[in-house]
Design an enzyme around this catalytic site. Structure first.
Site, mmCIF file in Angstrom:
data_model
loop_
_atom_site.group_PDB
_atom_site.id
_atom_site.type_symbol
_atom_site.label_atom_id
_atom_site.label_comp_id
_atom_site.label_asym_id
_atom_site.label_seq_id
_atom_site.Cartn_x
_atom_site.Cartn_y
_atom_site.Cartn_z
ATOM 1 N N SER A 10 0.844 -1.194 0.000
ATOM 2 C CA SER A 10 0.000 0.000 0.000
ATOM 3 C C SER A 10 0.878 1.241 0.000
ATOM 4 O O SER A 10 1.645 1.474 0.943
ATOM 5 C CB SER A 10 -0.885 0.013 1.244
ATOM 6 N N HIS A 35 -1.102 -1.385 -4.312
ATOM 7 C CA HIS A 35 -2.367 -1.106 -3.612
ATOM 8 C C HIS A 35 -2.459 0.400 -3.369
ATOM 9 O O HIS A 35 -1.573 0.992 -2.750
ATOM 10 C CB HIS A 35 -2.383 -1.884 -2.297
ATOM 11 N N ASP A 37 -4.677 3.437 -1.804
ATOM 12 C CA ASP A 37 -5.735 3.772 -0.858
ATOM 13 C C ASP A 37 -6.253 5.180 -1.123
ATOM 14 O O ASP A 37 -5.533 6.157 -0.948
ATOM 15 C CB ASP A 37 -5.198 3.675 0.574
ATOM 16 N N MET A 39 -8.847 8.006 -0.063
ATOM 17 C CA MET A 39 -9.643 8.399 1.113
ATOM 18 C C MET A 39 -10.138 9.832 0.956
ATOM 19 O O MET A 39 -9.429 10.680 0.409
ATOM 20 C CB MET A 39 -8.789 8.305 2.381
ATOM 21 N N HIS A 68 -8.290 0.835 -3.887
ATOM 22 C CA HIS A 68 -9.198 0.648 -2.752
ATOM 23 C C HIS A 68 -9.870 1.991 -2.467
ATOM 24 O O HIS A 68 -9.243 2.902 -1.930
ATOM 25 C CB HIS A 68 -8.350 0.154 -1.572
ATOM 26 N N MET A 70 -12.137 4.377 -0.564
ATOM 27 C CA MET A 70 -12.800 4.640 0.722
ATOM 28 C C MET A 70 -13.424 6.025 0.627
ATOM 29 O O MET A 70 -12.975 6.980 1.280
ATOM 30 C CB MET A 70 -11.764 4.548 1.858
ATOM 31 N N MET A 139 -11.198 -6.164 5.733
ATOM 32 C CA MET A 139 -10.464 -5.141 6.473
ATOM 33 C C MET A 139 -10.143 -5.678 7.866
ATOM 34 O O MET A 139 -11.048 -6.036 8.623
ATOM 35 C CB MET A 139 -11.292 -3.854 6.596
ATOM 36 N N GLY A 144 -8.712 3.972 7.186
ATOM 37 C CA GLY A 144 -8.404 5.383 7.389
ATOM 38 C C GLY A 144 -6.926 5.668 7.568
ATOM 39 O O GLY A 144 -6.456 6.721 7.152
ATOM 40 N N PHE A 145 -6.209 4.735 8.169
ATOM 41 C CA PHE A 145 -4.806 5.015 8.477
ATOM 42 C C PHE A 145 -3.962 3.754 8.339
ATOM 43 O O PHE A 145 -4.458 2.644 8.593
ATOM 44 C CB PHE A 145 -4.667 5.551 9.906
ATOM 45 N N GLY A 146 -2.695 3.960 7.990
ATOM 46 C CA GLY A 146 -1.735 2.872 8.059
ATOM 47 C C GLY A 146 -1.243 2.708 9.490
ATOM 48 O O GLY A 146 -1.499 3.551 10.352
ATOM 49 N N GLY A 147 -0.551 1.627 9.740
ATOM 50 C CA GLY A 147 0.125 1.435 11.018
ATOM 51 C C GLY A 147 -0.761 1.092 12.195
ATOM 52 O O GLY A 147 -0.334 1.193 13.335
ATOM 53 N N ASP A 177 -6.418 -6.615 4.547
ATOM 54 C CA ASP A 177 -5.809 -5.281 4.525
ATOM 55 C C ASP A 177 -5.857 -4.675 5.924
ATOM 56 O O ASP A 177 -6.940 -4.478 6.481
ATOM 57 C CB ASP A 177 -6.602 -4.413 3.537
HETATM 58 C C1 DX5 Z 1 -6.190 1.389 5.690
HETATM 59 C C2 DX5 Z 1 -5.728 1.061 4.306
HETATM 60 C C3 DX5 Z 1 -4.603 0.093 4.272
HETATM 61 C C4 DX5 Z 1 -3.356 0.614 4.941
HETATM 62 C C5 DX5 Z 1 -2.673 -0.558 5.573
HETATM 63 O O1 DX5 Z 1 -7.361 2.117 5.623
HETATM 64 O O2 DX5 Z 1 -6.782 0.500 3.541
HETATM 65 O O3 DX5 Z 1 -4.335 -0.358 2.949
HETATM 66 O O4 DX5 Z 1 -2.481 1.240 4.070
HETATM 67 O O5 DX5 Z 1 -1.574 -0.088 6.303
HETATM 68 P P1 DX5 Z 1 -0.801 -1.048 7.286
HETATM 69 O O6 DX5 Z 1 -0.339 -2.233 6.483
HETATM 70 O O7 DX5 Z 1 0.315 -0.193 7.771
HETATM 71 O O8 DX5 Z 1 -1.764 -1.448 8.369
HETATM 72 ZN ZN ZN Z 2 -6.301 -0.439 1.553
#
Ligand code: DX5
Ligand code: ZN
Length: 231
Positions: A10, A35, A37, A39, A68, A70, A139, A144-147, A177
């Protein structure tokens, strides 16, 4: 049937000041998809990128773009994302009123259609869509966020959907994901996932680490993979 594990880095976790370079590096490192994202600050509490960035990235990789969405409303933007270079377009059933129509729209544009299932969304949302979709995205975090940390109830969902996909006889991809890392990857693969979307775990350590990051998530040594593919 569960397919060989594929990794979809991603770009949410990439260096946004160097996105083209990041996509080239991930492609060279052995990723299977890119991938993306998208948003809108409305369906999810974060804002990322739109179709123009996808179009700008398109020449930087021959890999399929796993887009993806959102965003809500989603329908007015599907054609634009298709034209920008998306190969798979995944939507959230909670983000629109007529998910069947949205799926048909994606397919009519010649793209693969995916359905994303949030942690709080029950699986029966797929009941009348299994014949139409190409991908299910579970999911394992709230989008909404990575990490973020992996939500373990995703494992039961993956296992249940793996059974349903196999019973359907259709070649539907089962993607997961959110919170995928070296510890959770083996668990989601065992539960039936065959595409792993991962941001932080793929981009950690910068470009020199990308190939190793991907290989660890995939769980198969690079040597075995290249001989298995005859290369
Ligand atoms: C979250 C995204 C994910 C995100 C995953 O809303 O859809 O694709 O980038 O990030 P990690 O792998 O860091 O959880
Ligand atoms: Zn995603």
């Amino acid at each position: 049937m569960q397919h060989p594990v594929r990794i979809a880095p991603s770009i949410l976790s990439a260096d946004f000041a160097n996105l083209g370079q990041e996509v080239r590096a991930m492609t060279a490192a052995g990723a299977d998809y890119i991938h993306v994202d998208v948003m809108d600050g409305h369906f999810v509490p974060n804002i990322t990128i739109g179709p123009s960035v996808i179009a700008a990235l398109r020449p930087h990789s021959a890999l399929p773009f796993d887009v993806h969405l959102m965003i809500t409303p989603v329908d007015p933007f599907i054609a634009e994302f298709a034209a920008a270079g998306a190969d798979t377009i995944t939507i959230h059933p909670d983000a629109g009123y007529h998910v069947h129509r949205s799926i048909q729209h994606i397919k009519a544009l010649g793209k693969r259609a995916g359905l994303a299932i949030n942690p709080g969304t029950p699986l029966n949302v797929v009941d009348h869509l299994l014949d139409d979709i190409d991908l299910l995205l579970v999911m394992s975090v709230n989008p909404g966020f990575g990490g973020q940390d992996f939500i373990p109830t995703a494992l039961d969902k993956l296992a249940a959907l793996r059974q349903r996909i196999d019973a359907s006889g259709r070649a539907i991809d089962l993607e997961v994901d959110g919170g995928i890392n070296d510890a959770t990857a083996p668990q989601v693969i065992a539960a039936g996932a065959d595409i792993l979307a991962a941001g932080s775990a793929c981009f950690r350590g910068g470009p020199s680490a990308y190939a190793d990051n991907i290989q660890r998530l995939r769980g198969t040594p690079a040597v075995a993979r290249s001989s298995a593919s005859g290369g």
